[in-house]
Design a protein around this motif. Sequence first.
Motif: not given
Length: 265
Positions: A203-209, A60-69, A77-82
């Motif tokens: 949790g707050t900061k970056h804890k959407n993951c 999915f090259p048009t998507h993005s990633v929000d990983g904890e690391e 379209y964001i893949w949110v990952c812990d």
Amino acid sequence: MKIEEKYLEFAKNIAYKAGKIMLKYFKTNNGASYKIDQTIVTKADTEINDYLIKQVKKVFPTHSVDGEEDQFGNSNYIWVCDPVDGTAMYARHIPTAVFSLALVVHGKPIVGVVYDPFTNNLYSAIKGKGAYQNNKKIKVNDIDFNDIRSVSNVDIMPKEQYYNISGPIKELIEKSYCVSLGSVIRAGMCVANGEFNLALFPGTKHKNCDIAAVKVIVEEAGGKVTNLFGDEQRYDQDIDGAIISNGKVHDEITDLVNKYSIKSF
């Protein structure tokens, strides 16, 4: 195959790969170290996060990633990952950690998976299609507080970054058996399948993951997930904690939190 099913299949494949990586390092030197924010990171965290980014770029090259690391791209379209939720336990070789991944579109999770490699339990949901544990449909319980069966998970976190929930917890322990699994996502799955009726998370900061996948899975199981004050929130940015409940106790715990007018330290 509908596009949501394609997304879910992709998420499940990532989850199973992540589980193998978690198990690979679990009983060995997992390279645990402390980040700037004083949270723990291991080899598994970074390897899983890197693998996810590689696969999203490929599929999915048009998507993005929000990983904890680590993060990649700029999309709605964001893949949110812990990669490893419960890292403090995992680093100490205590098997309560899980992997979590959600596809968040315009701030709302539409697909979510959580994988526990230690019990081989995969929790999953597509918005509007129900929640499942290993392909078996699950639902929340209907247990009230002050019921002997009531179990609540509470997370106590470093005060520099999070809300103070000590007041609500003091009252909650009079109403419910309170535990802390060391992974709010794992606790969220206990709400989804009816084992717990509440998980309280400051949790707050970056804890959407931590909460993105929990949001869609628990709500598809019939529960409710909001911020600490009972309001809806976006899962493509920092959050204001979370109340994860069976729905039946949601208003009561929200009132309890608001009673103390919780403010960040």
